[in-house]
Design a protein around this motif. Sequence first.
Motif, PDB file in Angstrom:
ATOM      1  N   GLU A  11      56.658 -56.853  16.248  1.00  0.00           N
ATOM      2  CA  GLU A  11      57.846 -57.003  17.095  1.00  0.00           C
ATOM      3  C   GLU A  11      58.007 -58.446  17.573  1.00  0.00           C
ATOM      4  OE1 GLU A  11      59.187 -53.718  19.909  1.00  0.00           O
ATOM      5  OE2 GLU A  11      57.065 -53.212  19.569  1.00  0.00           O
ATOM      6  N   GLU A  70      56.953 -44.324  18.833  1.00  0.00           N
ATOM      7  CA  GLU A  70      58.002 -45.056  19.552  1.00  0.00           C
ATOM      8  C   GLU A  70      58.039 -46.520  19.107  1.00  0.00           C
ATOM      9  OE1 GLU A  70      55.421 -43.602  21.402  1.00  0.00           O
ATOM     10  OE2 GLU A  70      56.422 -41.685  21.676  1.00  0.00           O
ATOM     11  N   ALA A  71      56.865 -47.106  18.946  1.00  0.00           N
ATOM     12  CA  ALA A  71      56.789 -48.502  18.508  1.00  0.00           C
ATOM     13  C   ALA A  71      57.351 -48.646  17.095  1.00  0.00           C
ATOM     14  CB  ALA A  71      55.350 -49.001  18.561  1.00  0.00           C
ATOM     15  N   THR A  73      59.664 -46.751  15.746  1.00  0.00           N
ATOM     16  CA  THR A  73      61.121 -46.616  15.868  1.00  0.00           C
ATOM     17  C   THR A  73      61.747 -47.932  16.335  1.00  0.00           C
ATOM     18  OG1 THR A  73      60.904 -44.266  16.354  1.00  0.00           O
ATOM     19  CG2 THR A  73      62.976 -45.320  16.980  1.00  0.00           C
ATOM     20  N   ARG A  74      61.115 -48.595  17.308  1.00  0.00           N
ATOM     21  CA  ARG A  74      61.607 -49.899  17.786  1.00  0.00           C
ATOM     22  C   ARG A  74      61.584 -50.935  16.655  1.00  0.00           C
ATOM     23  NH1 ARG A  74      58.263 -48.922  22.196  1.00  0.00           N
ATOM     24  NH2 ARG A  74      56.799 -50.523  21.460  1.00  0.00           N
ATOM     25  N   SER A  77      64.472 -50.344  14.277  1.00  0.00           N
ATOM     26  CA  SER A  77      65.701 -50.831  14.907  1.00  0.00           C
ATOM     27  C   SER A  77      65.761 -52.351  14.859  1.00  0.00           C
ATOM     28  CB  SER A  77      65.764 -50.334  16.344  1.00  0.00           C
ATOM     29  OG  SER A  77      66.872 -50.893  16.999  1.00  0.00           O
ATOM     30  N   GLY A  78      64.643 -52.995  15.151  1.00  0.00           N
ATOM     31  CA  GLY A  78      64.580 -54.456  15.094  1.00  0.00           C
ATOM     32  C   GLY A  78      64.793 -54.977  13.688  1.00  0.00           C
TER      33      GLY A  78
END
Length: 143
Positions: A11, A70-71, A73-74, A77-78
Amino acid sequence: MPALDLCSHAETALAALVDVMNQETTLLRAGHLREAGKLTPDKARLAQDYVTLARTIQRQSARLAAEAPEALTRLRSGHESLATQMAENLRVLATAKTVTEDVLTDVARMVGQQNRTRTYGTGGQVSADPAASARGLAINRAL
């Protein structure tokens, strides 16, 4: 590497890459080609870091989906945000390249006109020698 740490590193690399691409796009839109060019080494390094992490995540996707959904999924999206930014960046780069080529072509044409003979030929027309056009002008197409 723990799942959350791996996703966190990815991320961070992704956010930095999107940021530098956004800066480059903004500079190119403003016509600051030299300043935008200075970002190239950082962009290349960040892209390499992100690709390395993305491949690692891809190989471990099942484990990451179980340990840090969750990470993951982020990150997805990123990654979509990166794809959008890359498309915009490429569009602006193509426009800058086209504008630069048009300007250089116009300059070459004008330089060639200055070398053209100014007398009339037998048909009453000013004769033009296309070989005399733009002598001594070099165009770097590295953009």
